[in-house]
Design a protein around this motif. Structure first.
Motif, PDB file in Angstrom:
ATOM      1  N   GLY A  65       0.777  -1.225   0.000  1.00 32.30           N
ATOM      2  CA  GLY A  65       0.000   0.000   0.000  1.00 32.30           C
ATOM      3  C   GLY A  65       0.815   1.286   0.000  1.00 32.30           C
ATOM      4  O   GLY A  65       0.253   2.368  -0.092  1.00 32.30           O
ATOM      5  N   ARG A  66       2.126   1.180   0.113  1.00 32.48           N
ATOM      6  CA  ARG A  66       2.993   2.371   0.068  1.00 32.48           C
ATOM      7  C   ARG A  66       3.636   2.469  -1.306  1.00 32.48           C
ATOM      8  O   ARG A  66       4.037   1.464  -1.881  1.00 32.48           O
ATOM      9  N   ILE A  67       3.774   3.697  -1.797  1.00 31.41           N
ATOM     10  CA  ILE A  67       4.483   3.930  -3.057  1.00 31.41           C
ATOM     11  C   ILE A  67       5.966   4.058  -2.718  1.00 31.41           C
ATOM     12  O   ILE A  67       6.360   4.867  -1.877  1.00 31.41           O
ATOM     13  N   VAL A  68       6.772   3.242  -3.362  1.00 29.09           N
ATOM     14  CA  VAL A  68       8.209   3.160  -3.085  1.00 29.09           C
ATOM     15  C   VAL A  68       8.972   3.443  -4.377  1.00 29.09           C
ATOM     16  O   VAL A  68       8.640   2.900  -5.433  1.00 29.09           O
ATOM     17  N   THR A  69       9.989   4.298  -4.299  1.00 28.78           N
ATOM     18  CA  THR A  69      10.854   4.572  -5.443  1.00 28.78           C
ATOM     19  C   THR A  69      11.833   3.418  -5.592  1.00 28.78           C
ATOM     20  O   THR A  69      12.561   3.089  -4.662  1.00 28.78           O
ATOM     21  N   ALA A  70      11.845   2.805  -6.776  1.00 30.57           N
ATOM     22  CA  ALA A  70      12.737   1.675  -7.049  1.00 30.57           C
ATOM     23  C   ALA A  70      14.034   2.198  -7.675  1.00 30.57           C
ATOM     24  O   ALA A  70      14.004   2.871  -8.708  1.00 30.57           O
ATOM     25  N   ILE A  71      15.153   1.904  -7.021  1.00 31.19           N
ATOM     26  CA  ILE A  71      16.473   2.320  -7.509  1.00 31.19           C
ATOM     27  C   ILE A  71      17.156   1.104  -8.145  1.00 31.19           C
ATOM     28  O   ILE A  71      17.376   0.091  -7.480  1.00 31.19           O
ATOM     29  N   ALA A  72      17.472   1.205  -9.425  1.00 31.99           N
ATOM     30  CA  ALA A  72      18.162   0.127 -10.145  1.00 31.99           C
ATOM     31  C   ALA A  72      19.644   0.194  -9.788  1.00 31.99           C
ATOM     32  O   ALA A  72      20.387   1.010 -10.329  1.00 31.99           O
ATOM     33  N   MET A  73      20.056  -0.656  -8.873  1.00 29.43           N
ATOM     34  CA  MET A  73      21.439  -0.606  -8.395  1.00 29.43           C
ATOM     35  C   MET A  73      22.448  -0.926  -9.489  1.00 29.43           C
ATOM     36  O   MET A  73      23.547  -0.378  -9.496  1.00 29.43           O
ATOM     37  N   ARG A  74      22.099  -1.789 -10.426  1.00 29.14           N
ATOM     38  CA  ARG A  74      23.023  -2.066 -11.529  1.00 29.14           C
ATOM     39  C   ARG A  74      23.248  -0.798 -12.352  1.00 29.14           C
ATOM     40  O   ARG A  74      24.367  -0.496 -12.747  1.00 29.14           O
ATOM     41  N   ARG A  75      22.187  -0.037 -12.622  1.00 31.51           N
ATOM     42  CA  ARG A  75      22.343   1.223 -13.357  1.00 31.51           C
ATOM     43  C   ARG A  75      23.133   2.217 -12.529  1.00 31.51           C
ATOM     44  O   ARG A  75      23.973   2.951 -13.048  1.00 31.51           O
ATOM     45  N   ARG A  76      22.855   2.270 -11.229  1.00 31.01           N
ATOM     46  CA  ARG A  76      23.555   3.211 -10.338  1.00 31.01           C
ATOM     47  C   ARG A  76      25.057   2.946 -10.341  1.00 31.01           C
ATOM     48  O   ARG A  76      25.865   3.857 -10.235  1.00 31.01           O
ATOM     49  N   LEU A  77      25.421   1.665 -10.484  1.00 30.32           N
ATOM     50  CA  LEU A  77      26.831   1.268 -10.488  1.00 30.32           C
ATOM     51  C   LEU A  77      27.395   1.120 -11.903  1.00 30.32           C
ATOM     52  O   LEU A  77      28.501   0.619 -12.076  1.00 30.32           O
ATOM     53  N   HIS A  78      26.632   1.530 -12.921  1.00 32.61           N
ATOM     54  CA  HIS A  78      27.059   1.489 -14.322  1.00 32.61           C
ATOM     55  C   HIS A  78      27.396   0.071 -14.772  1.00 32.61           C
ATOM     56  O   HIS A  78      28.380  -0.151 -15.475  1.00 32.61           O
ATOM     57  N   LEU A  79      26.557  -0.894 -14.375  1.00 38.51           N
ATOM     58  CA  LEU A  79      26.726  -2.286 -14.768  1.00 38.51           C
ATOM     59  C   LEU A  79      25.671  -2.665 -15.798  1.00 38.51           C
ATOM     60  O   LEU A  79      24.641  -2.005 -15.915  1.00 38.51           O
ATOM     61  N   GLU A  80      25.931  -3.749 -16.524  1.00 39.02           N
ATOM     62  CA  GLU A  80      24.957  -4.252 -17.495  1.00 39.02           C
ATOM     63  C   GLU A  80      23.690  -4.693 -16.768  1.00 39.02           C
ATOM     64  O   GLU A  80      23.762  -5.188 -15.641  1.00 39.02           O
ATOM     65  N   PRO A  81      22.515  -4.546 -17.399  1.00 37.41           N
ATOM     66  CA  PRO A  81      21.280  -4.992 -16.751  1.00 37.41           C
ATOM     67  C   PRO A  81      21.246  -6.511 -16.602  1.00 37.41           C
ATOM     68  O   PRO A  81      21.943  -7.232 -17.319  1.00 37.41           O
ATOM     69  N   LEU A  82      20.415  -6.967 -15.658  1.00 35.73           N
ATOM     70  CA  LEU A  82      20.218  -8.400 -15.462  1.00 35.73           C
ATOM     71  C   LEU A  82      19.526  -9.004 -16.672  1.00 35.73           C
ATOM     72  O   LEU A  82      18.811  -8.307 -17.391  1.00 35.73           O
ATOM     73  N   GLU A  83      19.716 -10.307 -16.849  1.00 35.32           N
ATOM     74  CA  GLU A  83      18.964 -11.013 -17.877  1.00 35.32           C
ATOM     75  C   GLU A  83      17.483 -10.914 -17.518  1.00 35.32           C
ATOM     76  O   GLU A  83      17.117 -10.963 -16.347  1.00 35.32           O
ATOM     77  N   SER A  84      16.633 -10.769 -18.493  1.00 32.76           N
ATOM     78  CA  SER A  84      15.209 -10.548 -18.242  1.00 32.76           C
ATOM     79  C   SER A  84      14.525 -11.730 -17.559  1.00 32.76           C
ATOM     80  O   SER A  84      13.473 -11.566 -16.963  1.00 32.76           O
ATOM     81  N   ASP A  85      15.101 -12.919 -17.625  1.00 37.65           N
ATOM     82  CA  ASP A  85      14.452 -14.083 -17.010  1.00 37.65           C
ATOM     83  C   ASP A  85      14.809 -14.248 -15.526  1.00 37.65           C
ATOM     84  O   ASP A  85      14.284 -15.123 -14.864  1.00 37.65           O
ATOM     85  N   GLN A  86      15.674 -13.400 -14.982  1.00 36.89           N
ATOM     86  CA  GLN A  86      16.038 -13.492 -13.579  1.00 36.89           C
ATOM     87  C   GLN A  86      15.008 -12.759 -12.720  1.00 36.89           C
ATOM     88  O   GLN A  86      14.490 -11.716 -13.103  1.00 36.89           O
ATOM     89  N   THR A  87      14.711 -13.328 -11.546  1.00 37.36           N
ATOM     90  CA  THR A  87      13.751 -12.738 -10.629  1.00 37.36           C
ATOM     91  C   THR A  87      14.320 -11.466 -10.025  1.00 37.36           C
ATOM     92  O   THR A  87      15.463 -11.437  -9.581  1.00 37.36           O
ATOM     93  N   MET A  88      13.500 -10.418 -10.009  1.00 44.52           N
ATOM     94  CA  MET A  88      13.914  -9.149  -9.422  1.00 44.52           C
ATOM     95  C   MET A  88      13.787  -9.245  -7.903  1.00 44.52           C
ATOM     96  O   MET A  88      12.789  -9.725  -7.383  1.00 44.52           O
ATOM     97  N   MET A  89      14.812  -8.785  -7.194  1.00 45.32           N
ATOM     98  CA  MET A  89      14.796  -8.729  -5.733  1.00 45.32           C
ATOM     99  C   MET A  89      15.051  -7.286  -5.321  1.00 45.32           C
ATOM    100  O   MET A  89      15.715  -6.543  -6.030  1.00 45.32           O
ATOM    101  N   ALA A  90      14.523  -6.915  -4.149  1.00 46.34           N
ATOM    102  CA  ALA A  90      14.723  -5.548  -3.671  1.00 46.34           C
ATOM    103  C   ALA A  90      14.854  -5.548  -2.152  1.00 46.34           C
ATOM    104  O   ALA A  90      14.344  -6.429  -1.463  1.00 46.34           O
ATOM    105  N   VAL A  91      15.544  -4.527  -1.672  1.00 45.22           N
ATOM    106  CA  VAL A  91      15.699  -4.299  -0.243  1.00 45.22           C
ATOM    107  C   VAL A  91      15.056  -2.948   0.046  1.00 45.22           C
ATOM    108  O   VAL A  91      15.406  -1.945  -0.587  1.00 45.22           O
TER     109      VAL A  91
END
Length: 163
Positions: A65-91
């Motif tokens: 029920g809360r709106i949360v800003t999602a930060i793409a840590m791979r983008r933040r660290l200038h890394l290649e994105p994850l493969e699309s078939d991998q499960t997204m996890m967040a902290v």
């Protein structure tokens, strides 16, 4: 975890000289977040894109029920994105009264580490990691970079939008 429980953990840290870290993996590198900064560990179902947001902002998501800003840590660290078939996890964390979800590759375990083993950033630490690090711990053949939430989000959220 309630605020009272978190306060008890913080008190125990001072008394024992240890800190508990939630470990996460981003781009094959082990990172640690002090457990008193972590509110949730979750697998987001979907992220809604936000037009004109900084590139590191993956979008927003709904967390109980809360709106949360999602930060793409791979983008933040200038890394290649994850493969699309991998499960997204967040902290889930809080910073300056706002909720954020740090999108990571994987969640590890909770480690209880002595403050005496914490070291400053090595001079050869990748600059992308050093700019968001509060030091390191050397673990059995692996380096755990301690994420500094204020440095991670502070610099990113204060950058002006491009005209």
């Amino acid at each position: 975890m309630s605020g009272k429980d978190r306060a008890n953990i913080n008190h125990a840290d001072v008394a024992t000289g240890t800190t508990q870290y939630v470990t996460v993996v981003i781009g094959g590198q082990l990172f640690g977040l002090p457990i008193n900064q972590v509110h949730d560990v979750f697998a987001p179902e979907s992220v809604t894109k936000v037009p004109l947001s900084p590139p590191e902002v993956a979008g927003v998501l709904n967390l109980r029920g809360r709106i949360v800003t999602a930060i793409a840590m791979r983008r933040r660290l200038h890394l290649e994105p994850l493969e699309s078939d991998q499960t997204m996890m967040a902290v889930g964390i809080e910073y300056k009264g706002e909720s954020y979800g740090l999108v990571i590759d994987a969640v590890g375990e909770v480690l209880n580490l002595p403050e005496s083993s914490r070291e400053p950033n090595p001079t050869n630490l990748d600059q992308r990691w050093a700019e968001i690090s509060a030091g390191v711990h050397r673990l059995d053949g692996q380096l755990m970079v301690i994420l500094d939430v204020a440095r991670l989000l502070g610099a990113m959220m204060s950058e002006p939008l491009a005209a």
